[in-house]
Design an enzyme around this catalytic site. Structure first.
Site, PDB file in Angstrom:
ATOM      1  N   ASP A 195       0.828  -1.214   0.000  1.00 46.26           N
ATOM      2  CA  ASP A 195       0.000   0.000   0.000  1.00 46.26           C
ATOM      3  C   ASP A 195       0.864   1.267   0.000  1.00 46.26           C
ATOM      4  O   ASP A 195       1.987   1.257   0.496  1.00 46.26           O
ATOM      5  CB  ASP A 195      -0.910  -0.017   1.241  1.00 46.26           C
ATOM      6  CG  ASP A 195      -2.072   0.958   1.109  1.00 46.26           C
ATOM      7  OD1 ASP A 195      -2.380   1.402  -0.018  1.00 46.26           O
ATOM      8  OD2 ASP A 195      -2.678   1.289   2.152  1.00 46.26           O
TER       9      ASP A 195
ATOM     10  N   ARG B 254     -12.213   2.858  -7.920  1.00 47.37           N
ATOM     11  CA  ARG B 254     -11.324   3.981  -8.282  1.00 47.37           C
ATOM     12  C   ARG B 254     -11.696   4.519  -9.664  1.00 47.37           C
ATOM     13  O   ARG B 254     -12.523   3.938 -10.353  1.00 47.37           O
ATOM     14  CB  ARG B 254      -9.874   3.502  -8.237  1.00 47.37           C
ATOM     15  CG  ARG B 254      -9.509   3.068  -6.829  1.00 47.37           C
ATOM     16  CD  ARG B 254      -8.048   2.732  -6.702  1.00 47.37           C
ATOM     17  NE  ARG B 254      -7.759   2.372  -5.310  1.00 47.37           N
ATOM     18  CZ  ARG B 254      -6.561   2.317  -4.786  1.00 47.37           C
ATOM     19  NH1 ARG B 254      -5.504   2.583  -5.538  1.00 47.37           N
ATOM     20  NH2 ARG B 254      -6.392   2.000  -3.523  1.00 47.37           N
TER      21      ARG B 254
ATOM     22  N   ASN C 289     -11.107  -2.278  -5.318  1.00 48.44           N
ATOM     23  CA  ASN C 289     -10.338  -1.276  -6.066  1.00 48.44           C
ATOM     24  C   ASN C 289     -11.002  -0.847  -7.377  1.00 48.44           C
ATOM     25  O   ASN C 289     -10.595   0.151  -7.989  1.00 48.44           O
ATOM     26  CB  ASN C 289      -8.897  -1.755  -6.327  1.00 48.44           C
ATOM     27  CG  ASN C 289      -8.016  -1.735  -5.088  1.00 48.44           C
ATOM     28  OD1 ASN C 289      -7.131  -2.580  -4.925  1.00 48.44           O
ATOM     29  ND2 ASN C 289      -8.221  -0.768  -4.194  1.00 48.44           N
TER      30      ASN C 289
END
Ligand code: IPE
Ligand code: IPE
Ligand code: MG
Length: 244
Positions: A22, A73, A70
């Protein structure tokens, strides 16, 4: 069959390390660069960490590359990441094979682009004889999604009469997980200062040791990795037991 855990004094290297890579976006933004610049820098860190594993005594390395969350996004970031994965696999395939790395992917492939899935399948096949390091890449992976998919297949086996519901115990479900051939992680590392697991290896990490560090993933080096792995040796893992 995945090896089982048992109580032992915390000594020796972690056999299986899992990493939540990350901080790529913040690393790029701190330099006034687009987030994708950070993802490219992050991808470049992977080889050094994989190559460090044999000397450190780490046999299994699992890395979180893209979560089932994710997709939330921007389209630009998601498309950029997908094209980075395609390029990464194409570019690194030979080196991974020659370094003795066995590559596996976990996560749901259904939502991934067919061309990417083909490259993933090919890389798995290309490296299937290797045994020096087992690298597992979690791509479109979510722990809850994995358990849900596993449960669906387990239920199908019950419906088809292949599995007796009375025989289901905690050894049964792991056989249906994407990680069925892997041992449980001994150590989970998360970079970037966030102290959460973000849906990573939920079932498998029940007794993992955790290490949360402030370093952003593109700054994660072999020496940072070695220091964490060394620190693991001093931990006492009890697995619920009282050690003499
Ligand atoms: C991790 O870095 C890589 C992926 C999740 C794909 P991030 O992109 O989450 O970076 P930060 O956390 O926003 O800095
Ligand atoms: C976890 O990081 C997923 C990966 C490293 C691939 P995120 O950046 O997506 O996690 P949150 O949103 O901070 O929990
Ligand atoms: Mg993040």
């Amino acid at each position: 069959m995945a090896p089982s855990n048992g109580p032992e004094k915390g000594k020796g290297a972690p056999r299986h390390v899992a990493i939540i890579m990350d901080g790529n976006g913040r690393w790029a933004q701190a330099q006034g660069k687009p987030r994708l610049f950070g993802h490219h820098a992050g991808a470049k860190r992977v080889r050094e960490i994989v190559e460090a594993c044999p000397d450190l005594g780490v046999k299994y390395l699992t890395i979180f590359a893209f979560s089932t969350e994710n997709w939330k996004r921007t389209q630009t970031e998601v498309a950029g990441l997908m094209s980075l994965f395609r390029r990464y696999i194409t570019k690194e395939a030979r080196a991974l094979r020659d370094e003795g790395v066995r590559v596996r992917f976990i996560g749901d492939r259904v939502r991934l682009d067919k061309k990417l899935v083909k490259l993933m399948d090919e890389l798995e096949a290309l490296t299937e004889e290797n045994d020096r390091v087992h690298l597992t890449i979690a791509l479109n992976y979510g722990g809850r999604d994995e358990v849900a998919r596993a449960t669906k297949r387990l239920a199908q086996d019950v419906a088809l009469g292949r599995l007796d519901p009375d025989s289901v115990d905690e050894e049964t479900l792991p056989k249906y997980l994407d990680t069925c051939v892997l041992p449980d992680p001994d150590l989970v590392i998360r970079t970037s200062g966030e102290a959460r697991i973000s849906n990573f290896l939920l079932w498998q990490s029940a007794y993992a040791e955790y290490e949360f560090i402030d370093t952003l993933w593109p700054d994660f080096t072999e020496s940072v990795f070695a220091e964490i792995v060394d620190g693991f040796a001093g931990r006492e893992r009890r697995f619920g037991a009282v050690l003499a």
